[in-house]
Design a protein around this motif. Structure first.
Motif, PDB file in Angstrom:
ATOM      1  N   GLN A   1       4.229 -13.129  -0.113  1.00 41.96           N
ATOM      2  CA  GLN A   1       5.064 -13.279   1.083  1.00 41.96           C
ATOM      3  C   GLN A   1       6.528 -13.535   0.717  1.00 41.96           C
ATOM      4  OE1 GLN A   1       2.855 -16.416   2.932  1.00 41.96           O
ATOM      5  NE2 GLN A   1       1.688 -15.042   4.252  1.00 41.96           N
ATOM      6  N   LYS A   2       6.743 -14.399  -0.273  1.00 41.94           N
ATOM      7  CA  LYS A   2       8.118 -14.697  -0.698  1.00 41.94           C
ATOM      8  C   LYS A   2       8.799 -13.449  -1.273  1.00 41.94           C
ATOM      9  CE  LYS A   2       7.280 -19.592  -1.748  1.00 41.94           C
ATOM     10  NZ  LYS A   2       7.179 -20.605  -2.832  1.00 41.94           N
ATOM     11  N   LEU A   3       8.057 -12.713  -2.096  1.00 40.01           N
ATOM     12  CA  LEU A   3       8.628 -11.527  -2.737  1.00 40.01           C
ATOM     13  C   LEU A   3       8.958 -10.442  -1.717  1.00 40.01           C
ATOM     14  CD1 LEU A   3       6.323 -11.363  -5.891  1.00 40.01           C
ATOM     15  CD2 LEU A   3       8.739 -11.993  -5.847  1.00 40.01           C
ATOM     16  N   ILE A   4       8.052 -10.205  -0.780  1.00 41.38           N
ATOM     17  CA  ILE A   4       8.281  -9.164   0.231  1.00 41.38           C
ATOM     18  C   ILE A   4       9.389  -9.586   1.190  1.00 41.38           C
ATOM     19  CG2 ILE A   4       7.238  -7.873   2.138  1.00 41.38           C
ATOM     20  CD1 ILE A   4       6.394  -6.987  -0.703  1.00 41.38           C
TER      21      ILE A   4
ATOM     22  N   ILE B   1       0.778  -3.136   3.581  1.00 39.38           N
ATOM     23  CA  ILE B   1       0.373  -2.414   2.374  1.00 39.38           C
ATOM     24  C   ILE B   1       1.055  -3.011   1.141  1.00 39.38           C
ATOM     25  CG2 ILE B   1      -0.031  -0.120   1.392  1.00 39.38           C
ATOM     26  CD1 ILE B   1       0.863   1.041   4.079  1.00 39.38           C
ATOM     27  N   ASP B   2       2.327  -3.404   1.300  1.00 38.24           N
ATOM     28  CA  ASP B   2       3.033  -4.032   0.176  1.00 38.24           C
ATOM     29  C   ASP B   2       2.375  -5.352  -0.211  1.00 38.24           C
ATOM     30  OD1 ASP B   2       5.391  -2.199  -0.205  1.00 38.24           O
ATOM     31  OD2 ASP B   2       5.680  -2.707   1.903  1.00 38.24           O
ATOM     32  N   MET B   3       1.961  -6.118   0.788  1.00 38.90           N
ATOM     33  CA  MET B   3       1.248  -7.373   0.514  1.00 38.90           C
ATOM     34  C   MET B   3      -0.037  -7.101  -0.272  1.00 38.90           C
ATOM     35  SD  MET B   3       2.772 -10.132   1.744  1.00 38.90           S
ATOM     36  CE  MET B   3       1.416 -11.283   1.985  1.00 38.90           C
ATOM     37  N   LEU B   4      -0.805  -6.118   0.190  1.00 36.03           N
ATOM     38  CA  LEU B   4      -2.068  -5.789  -0.475  1.00 36.03           C
ATOM     39  C   LEU B   4      -1.836  -5.268  -1.881  1.00 36.03           C
ATOM     40  CD1 LEU B   4      -3.889  -4.082   2.527  1.00 36.03           C
ATOM     41  CD2 LEU B   4      -4.535  -6.248   1.460  1.00 36.03           C
ATOM     42  N   SER B   5      -0.744  -4.533  -2.084  1.00 30.41           N
ATOM     43  CA  SER B   5      -0.475  -3.992  -3.415  1.00 30.41           C
ATOM     44  C   SER B   5      -0.155  -5.102  -4.413  1.00 30.41           C
ATOM     45  CB  SER B   5       0.693  -2.996  -3.348  1.00 30.41           C
ATOM     46  OG  SER B   5       1.902  -3.657  -3.000  1.00 30.41           O
ATOM     47  N   LEU B   6       0.391  -6.213  -3.927  1.00 30.71           N
ATOM     48  CA  LEU B   6       0.694  -7.359  -4.805  1.00 30.71           C
ATOM     49  C   LEU B   6      -0.503  -8.283  -4.968  1.00 30.71           C
ATOM     50  CD1 LEU B   6       4.272  -8.227  -3.483  1.00 30.71           C
ATOM     51  CD2 LEU B   6       3.714  -7.330  -5.745  1.00 30.71           C
ATOM     52  N   MET B   7      -1.158  -8.614  -3.846  1.00 30.45           N
ATOM     53  CA  MET B   7      -2.288  -9.551  -3.871  1.00 30.45           C
ATOM     54  C   MET B   7      -3.556  -8.922  -4.414  1.00 30.45           C
ATOM     55  SD  MET B   7      -1.766 -10.889   0.012  1.00 30.45           S
ATOM     56  CE  MET B   7      -3.500 -11.313   0.142  1.00 30.45           C
ATOM     57  N   GLY B   8      -3.708  -7.612  -4.181  1.00 30.46           N
ATOM     58  CA  GLY B   8      -4.981  -6.973  -4.471  1.00 30.46           C
ATOM     59  C   GLY B   8      -5.989  -7.299  -3.387  1.00 30.46           C
ATOM     60  N   ASP B   9      -7.150  -6.724  -3.527  1.00 30.29           N
ATOM     61  CA  ASP B   9      -8.234  -6.948  -2.562  1.00 30.29           C
ATOM     62  C   ASP B   9      -9.544  -6.971  -3.336  1.00 30.29           C
ATOM     63  OD1 ASP B   9     -10.159  -6.912  -0.596  1.00 30.29           O
ATOM     64  OD2 ASP B   9      -9.099  -5.500   0.686  1.00 30.29           O
ATOM     65  N   ALA B  10     -10.107  -8.173  -3.503  1.00 32.52           N
ATOM     66  CA  ALA B  10     -11.331  -8.324  -4.303  1.00 32.52           C
ATOM     67  C   ALA B  10     -12.494  -7.553  -3.709  1.00 32.52           C
ATOM     68  CB  ALA B  10     -11.691  -9.806  -4.427  1.00 32.52           C
TER      69      ALA B  10
ATOM     70  N   LYS C   1       6.573 -15.771 -16.235  1.00 32.24           N
ATOM     71  CA  LYS C   1       5.329 -15.002 -16.211  1.00 32.24           C
ATOM     72  C   LYS C   1       5.310 -13.993 -15.064  1.00 32.24           C
ATOM     73  CE  LYS C   1       1.209 -14.430 -18.039  1.00 32.24           C
ATOM     74  NZ  LYS C   1       1.026 -13.968 -19.447  1.00 32.24           N
ATOM     75  N   LEU C   2       5.909 -14.357 -13.915  1.00 28.63           N
ATOM     76  CA  LEU C   2       5.932 -13.452 -12.780  1.00 28.63           C
ATOM     77  C   LEU C   2       6.683 -12.169 -13.143  1.00 28.63           C
ATOM     78  CD1 LEU C   2       5.334 -12.843  -9.803  1.00 28.63           C
ATOM     79  CD2 LEU C   2       7.436 -14.060  -9.208  1.00 28.63           C
ATOM     80  N   LYS C   3       7.832 -12.314 -13.772  1.00 34.91           N
ATOM     81  CA  LYS C   3       8.619 -11.154 -14.210  1.00 34.91           C
ATOM     82  C   LYS C   3       7.813 -10.312 -15.195  1.00 34.91           C
ATOM     83  CE  LYS C   3      13.065 -10.065 -16.495  1.00 34.91           C
ATOM     84  NZ  LYS C   3      12.566  -9.323 -17.675  1.00 34.91           N
TER      85      LYS C   3
ATOM     86  N   ASP D   1     -12.546  -4.628  -2.203  1.00 33.60           N
ATOM     87  CA  ASP D   1     -12.497  -3.204  -2.552  1.00 33.60           C
ATOM     88  C   ASP D   1     -12.135  -2.958  -4.012  1.00 33.60           C
ATOM     89  OD1 ASP D   1     -13.166  -2.514   0.016  1.00 33.60           O
ATOM     90  OD2 ASP D   1     -11.112  -2.197   0.677  1.00 33.60           O
ATOM     91  N   ASN D   2     -11.982  -4.045  -4.777  1.00 36.31           N
ATOM     92  CA  ASN D   2     -11.602  -3.946  -6.195  1.00 36.31           C
ATOM     93  C   ASN D   2     -10.223  -3.305  -6.370  1.00 36.31           C
ATOM     94  OD1 ASN D   2     -12.279  -4.706  -8.815  1.00 36.31           O
ATOM     95  ND2 ASN D   2     -12.938  -2.654  -9.366  1.00 36.31           N
ATOM     96  N   ILE D   3      -9.331  -3.569  -5.449  1.00 31.40           N
ATOM     97  CA  ILE D   3      -7.932  -3.164  -5.605  1.00 31.40           C
ATOM     98  C   ILE D   3      -7.265  -4.244  -6.460  1.00 31.40           C
ATOM     99  CG2 ILE D   3      -5.757  -2.771  -4.406  1.00 31.40           C
ATOM    100  CD1 ILE D   3      -7.386  -1.710  -2.032  1.00 31.40           C
ATOM    101  N   PRO D   4      -6.755  -3.892  -7.649  1.00 30.80           N
ATOM    102  CA  PRO D   4      -6.394  -4.926  -8.634  1.00 30.80           C
ATOM    103  C   PRO D   4      -5.181  -5.769  -8.284  1.00 30.80           C
ATOM    104  CG  PRO D   4      -5.835  -2.741  -9.466  1.00 30.80           C
ATOM    105  CD  PRO D   4      -6.623  -2.534  -8.195  1.00 30.80           C
ATOM    106  N   GLY D   5      -4.133  -5.166  -7.664  1.00 28.72           N
ATOM    107  CA  GLY D   5      -2.921  -5.930  -7.389  1.00 28.72           C
ATOM    108  C   GLY D   5      -2.193  -6.319  -8.668  1.00 28.72           C
ATOM    109  N   ILE D   6      -1.355  -7.341  -8.578  1.00 30.51           N
ATOM    110  CA  ILE D   6      -0.602  -7.849  -9.739  1.00 30.51           C
ATOM    111  C   ILE D   6      -1.199  -9.194 -10.141  1.00 30.51           C
ATOM    112  CG2 ILE D   6       1.662  -8.598 -10.605  1.00 30.51           C
ATOM    113  CD1 ILE D   6       1.620  -5.640  -9.987  1.00 30.51           C
ATOM    114  N   PRO D   7      -1.605  -9.367 -11.401  1.00 31.72           N
ATOM    115  CA  PRO D   7      -2.187 -10.652 -11.827  1.00 31.72           C
ATOM    116  C   PRO D   7      -1.252 -11.820 -11.532  1.00 31.72           C
ATOM    117  CG  PRO D   7      -2.476  -8.991 -13.538  1.00 31.72           C
ATOM    118  CD  PRO D   7      -1.596  -8.387 -12.496  1.00 31.72           C
ATOM    119  N   GLY D   8      -1.836 -12.911 -11.051  1.00 33.54           N
ATOM    120  CA  GLY D   8      -1.064 -14.129 -10.813  1.00 33.54           C
ATOM    121  C   GLY D   8      -0.321 -14.175  -9.503  1.00 33.54           C
ATOM    122  N   VAL D   9      -0.421 -13.094  -8.689  1.00 28.32           N
ATOM    123  CA  VAL D   9       0.279 -13.075  -7.397  1.00 28.32           C
ATOM    124  C   VAL D   9      -0.725 -13.284  -6.270  1.00 28.32           C
ATOM    125  CG1 VAL D   9       1.705 -11.743  -5.799  1.00 28.32           C
ATOM    126  CG2 VAL D   9       2.087 -11.552  -8.267  1.00 28.32           C
ATOM    127  N   GLY D  10      -0.595 -14.417  -5.596  1.00 29.65           N
ATOM    128  CA  GLY D  10      -1.433 -14.695  -4.436  1.00 29.65           C
ATOM    129  C   GLY D  10      -0.662 -14.448  -3.158  1.00 29.65           C
TER     130      GLY D  10
END
Length: 934
Positions: free
Chosen positions: A206-209, A181-190, A228-230, A192-201
């Motif tokens: 994976q590195k952040l989690i 769920i943490d991965m999906l919250s960062l990446m988003g899901d195109a 930009k990530l910050k 289902d239109n879950i936005p996530g965080i811009p610029g995070v693939g």
């Protein structure tokens, strides 16, 4: 342990629908049964192989969920559900009910929430149960425990995947499944239109989690980050939290877990039998129900599976409507009895020849060192003449020795009494020509046979083998690796392995022929097209490809330098107009300049990822408003010309011949037109002056030759006139009038001599637009007039040319009646959406119903002309050679001493290739390069 299988119905229905997108199952009543058929196979495979003790099928409902309430944009960007899926859903529900499997549905909750809740309750209630969630949806990974597993279904040759916590963590590269769920919250899901965080693939997530463990901990420590990530994590923190809320599968759905209700029981024959009859799954029905046996869905309570059900998933699925790809296990080399022989040395080859020459038909396949036939060397040849047996002859790398070993095989290849069968025989024909061998007698190409049966499907041998034989051939990648710089060479493959691979190709191709013939026998016109047009054309195209074209390399180098200078000039002007430097090739940066800095369009459209749309269509509309739009279009054209053509063409020159050798493809376009690759000549620019300059690079072989171009004049309009038999159009063409001027006179109600250039331009656009079903909106866009004026022009056109409208209506009617339309020679274009309730899908099919017979007949005509012109050049033993064909044009390397002779003959052949009852004209030109000649 007991097994509970929970099926995510909509995910499996969508998967089945799109798996059959290129090979849809259409019933005799026009119903697309693909999704139901695929879903039925999926369920039955589980029953057959896993013998579950408990079953349940979860469905979504149209009612909004808490996700829609909390985030209105949830799934908002999804395309409208395909009509065929909407129709299939009630049938799937009937199927599930007939199999006595519980439907798990609750308004306000999605299928994954229901499955998550049932799964958790099941393992808590019964320590002897293991739950399998059957879905291709990766989000289910968050639910996995030791006794709750994901069961990803087999799909197009890839086996079933069963994922527990270890496998899920490995797939996501995380420490525990909660982090899905943490991965999906960062990446988003195109999806289902879950936005996530811009610029995070995925990799960044994976590195952040890995470092912070969870989204919450990450957001609490953004001070550790930079750049930009910050910035994005701080600015979009709330969006990230909302994304996690949306991605979390709810496991507290108010639905009761009743274990006995989920117990697997025999199907309800009285419901299942008529349903399978209605869906026309007759062979499937016979295999499932047998004589009187029930469908068995439990290992604990029901009787054993009837013997005629055992091979349900190992045998070909072939209903009365034809073969289809199976979702289940395929036969392959390891599971099928075969005899593949290695034939080494001259004595063994001669012994094989004694058997081959006794056959009336022989299937063969070549293994080579290159995809470019003209430079390819033989590695081996395989032969087959009876099912399950084949012979492979390896050839030495030394070309002198290879020719000596190949020489006796002329007795087979040049024997006119033996039919030669192959897959993509043009390539084999060209390779053998390198060794002085001509394939004589009747030829048969399984690829082209299938192309005439189903022009819009895939025609490669692997696809045909799966569809008709339920057999999965050995992959070339298993021998030499994936395509790319690191791909190996066939000479390096171990001999016994290449023997199996090559012999299998010949064996499978031989087996495909009777299946294809069975279908072609039902369509005599298609069979005639194969043997009298496509197969003879194969020989012509092989000769053209081998001939090649000479390139003016110094000219291309000079043009490259000029384009580079032009790019810099245009680039500087764009920077000047923008007021700053930026990456013009970046859609993101360009969008910000155009729509935020310059504010050119307050209603600018954005993509799903939030970037501004900056395509050619959008820039063309802004052309008059701001110079920067036209300069960007210039910049793109210059860059494309330089990279795609001017710099790329010299790289395609064959070292062996010093020329380029394009590959013509007969089995790609649904209309019958040829296409080409390496280079793609169909796309060489012609609309702009700069683009046309590229044709200057195509030159004669030497000073004794000139380029001769023969181009059909307005052939599609002439064919439309011939088909419609419209008196006005026929009269204009037969009298040699300017048809666009004649059209303008009628549409605008003026005398022929009073037609001005603007009227002619509009009439020309209408003439060609009508063929492609142009709308008032489309015409208005093309010629820059109001929609009202465009509508009036189209209406007046049909008043003046009433038989054209009758022809169009008749074409659509024929498509509705038959499901296809035909060219003058009987080439079919199938239009399965012609009765669709979806207006866009139906409209597209209707436009194809009008255009396909016209464009396809033009394709048939130039193919006939090519065969006849080639035969003429060969018969007369002329030095002139046909070297290219592009759209409605034939290009020749014409010897100067033969020009006057061949010019008239080529014109005569092309104009009389097909008798359409209308005057056909060609434009013939000569020059020292292709542009001059054209």
């Amino acid at each position: 342990m007991k097994k509970l299988f929970l099926f995510d119905a909509m995910a499996l229905i969508y998967r089945a629908h799109f798996a059959f997108a290129k090979t849809p199952r259409i019933s005799s009543k026009g119903l697309n049964t693909s999704a139901v058929f695929g879903f039925a196979n999926t369920i039955l495979e589980v029953i057959q192989k896993e013998k579950p003790d408990y079953l349940g099928v979860a469905f979504d409902t149209p009612a909004p969920t808490f996700r829609h309430v909390d985030f209105p944009a949830y799934k908002a960007q999804r395309q409208e559900q395909p009509e065929d899926i909407t129709v299939a859903i009630p049938y799937v529900k009937k199927l599930v009910e007939a199999m006595d499997i519980p439907l798990l549905i609750l308004d306000g909750y999605e299928a994954d929430d229901i499955i998550g809740t049932i799964a958790k309750k099941a393992v808590q209630a019964n320590p002897e149960i293991v739950v399998y969630m059957m879905t291709p949806d990766k989000d289910y990974g968050q639910l996995v425990e030791e006794r709750i597993k994901m069961y990803k279904p087999a799909f197009m040759g890839k086996g079933v995947e069963v994922l527990g916590p270890k496998e899920v963590c490995e797939k996501w590269d995380i420490q525990n499944v909660d982090q899905v769920i943490d991965m999906l919250s960062l990446m988003g899901d195109a999806v289902d239109n879950i936005p996530g965080i811009p610029g995070v693939g995925e990799k960044t997530a994976q590195k952040l989690i890995a470092e912070y463990g969870s989204l919450e901990n990450l957001l609490a420590n953004t001070a550790d980050l930079k750049g930009k990530l910050k910035e994005n994590l701080e600015n979009y923190a709330e969006q990230g939290r909302m994304s996690k809320h949306l991605a979390r599968i709810l496991c507290e759905v108010p639905i009761d877990y009743q274990e006995e209700r989920l117990l697997a029981t025999p199907a309800k024959r009285d419901l299942l039998e008529p349903l399978l009859e209605e869906l026309e799954f007759r062979t499937l029905k016979k295999r499932i129900l047998g004589e009187e046996s029930p469908v068995v869905v439990t290992k604990s309570k029901a009787p054993k599976v009837a013997s005629n059900q055992i091979d349900l998933f190992a045998s070909s699925i072939e209903e009365e409507t034809g073969p289809e790809p199976s979702f289940t296990n395929h036969k392959n080399l390891q599971s099928t009895a075969h005899q593949y022989h290695l034939v080494q040395g001259l004595a063994a080859v001669k012994q094989l020849i004694q058997y081959l020459t006794r056959q009336t038909s022989v299937c063969f396949d070549t293994e080579t060192t290159s995809l470019l036939a003209v430079e390819a060397e033989l590695v081996g040849i395989s032969f087959a003449y009876r099912t399950g047996e084949a012979f492979y002859i390896p050839f030495p790398a030394d070309q002198t020795e290879a020719k000596e070993l190949l020489e006796p095989l002329k007795e087979v290849f040049e024997n006119e009494k033996i039919q030669k069968i192959a897959q993509n025989i043009k390539y084999d024909m060209s390779v053998l020509a390198n060794y002085g061998i001509e394939i004589k007698g009747e030829i048969y190409d399984t690829m082209l046979a299938h192309y005439l049966i189903e022009p819009e499907k895939r025609h490669n041998m692997d696809a045909l083998s799966l569809a008709y034989l339920n057999y999965e051939p050995l992959s070339i990648e298993e021998l030499i690796g994936k395509k790319g710089a690191k791909q190996g060479n066939m000479r390096d493959v171990e001999l016994n392995l290449i023997k199996e691979y090559a012999a299998e190709d010949a064996d499978i191709t031989l087996q495909l022929k009777p299946h294809l013939d069975k279908v072609l026998d039902k369509n005599p016109k298609g069979k005639t097209l194969l043997h009298e047009l496509e197969m003879p054309l194969t020989r012509v195209l092989s000769a053209i490809e081998r001939e090649g074209v000479n390139l003016d390399i110094p000219f291309l180098k000079e043009m490259s330098n000029t384009l580079e200078s032009d790019v810099k000039i245009v680039q500087e002007r764009i920077y000047e107009l923008a007021g700053k430097q930026f990456n013009i090739a970046s859609p993101k940066q360009l969008g910000e300049i155009l729509f935020e800095k310059l504010k050119l369009d307050p209603k600018a459209k954005k993509t799903k990822t939030g970037q501004y749309m900056t395509g050619e269509e959008i820039l063309s509309k802004m052309d008059a408003e701001h110079e920067i739009a036209s300069k960007i279009l210039d910049f793109r054209e210059l860059q494309k010309l330089k990279s795609t053509y001017v710099d790329a063409l010299p790289q395609l020159i064959c070292a062996k011949t010093g020329r380029i050798h394009t590959s013509f493809m007969q089995a790609v376009t649904a209309t019958g037109r040829l296409s080409s690759k390496d280079p793609n000549l169909q796309n060489i620019p012609i609309r702009t002056a700069r683009g046309r300059e590229i044709r200057k690079a195509f030159i004669p072989r030497n000073e004794d030759y000139q380029i001769l171009s023969a181009d059909y004049s307005q052939i599609e309009l002439r064919i439309m006139a011939a088909f419609s038999q419209d008196d006005s159009m026929l009269d204009a063409f037969n009298k040699g009038q300017d048809v666009h001027k004649a059209t303008a006179a009628k549409v605008f109600g003026v005398a022929l001599e009073d037609v001005d250039s603007d009227m002619r331009r509009k009439a020309k656009t209408v003439n060609f637009g009508i063929i492609y079903g142009v709308s008032a909106f489309g015409l208005a866009e093309q010629i820059g007039i109001s929609r009202t004026e465009a509508k009036e022009i189209i209406e007046q056109y049909f008043v003046q040319f009433p038989k054209v409208k009758q022809f169009m209506d008749q074409s659509i009617h024929q498509a509705r009646e038959n499901g296809y339309v035909e060219t003058v020679m009987g080439r079919r274009r199938y239009l399965r959406d012609i009765l669709s309730a979806n207006m866009n899908e139906r409209g597209f099919a209707e436009r194809n119903a009008i255009n396909a017979p016209i464009q396809g007949s033009a394709a048939d005509m130039i193919k006939v002309a090519m065969i006849q012109v080639h035969d003429f050049l060969v018969k007369e033993k002329l030095k002139t050679k046909m070297i290219l064909t592009v759209h409605d044009e034939l290009v020749f390397d014409a010897h100067k001493d033969e020009i006057s002779f061949v010019k008239d003959k080529i014109d005569h052949i092309m104009c009389n290739a097909l008798d359409l009852g209308i005057k056909i004209e060609t434009g013939i030109g000569l020059g020292n390069n292709w542009l001059e000649a054209h």
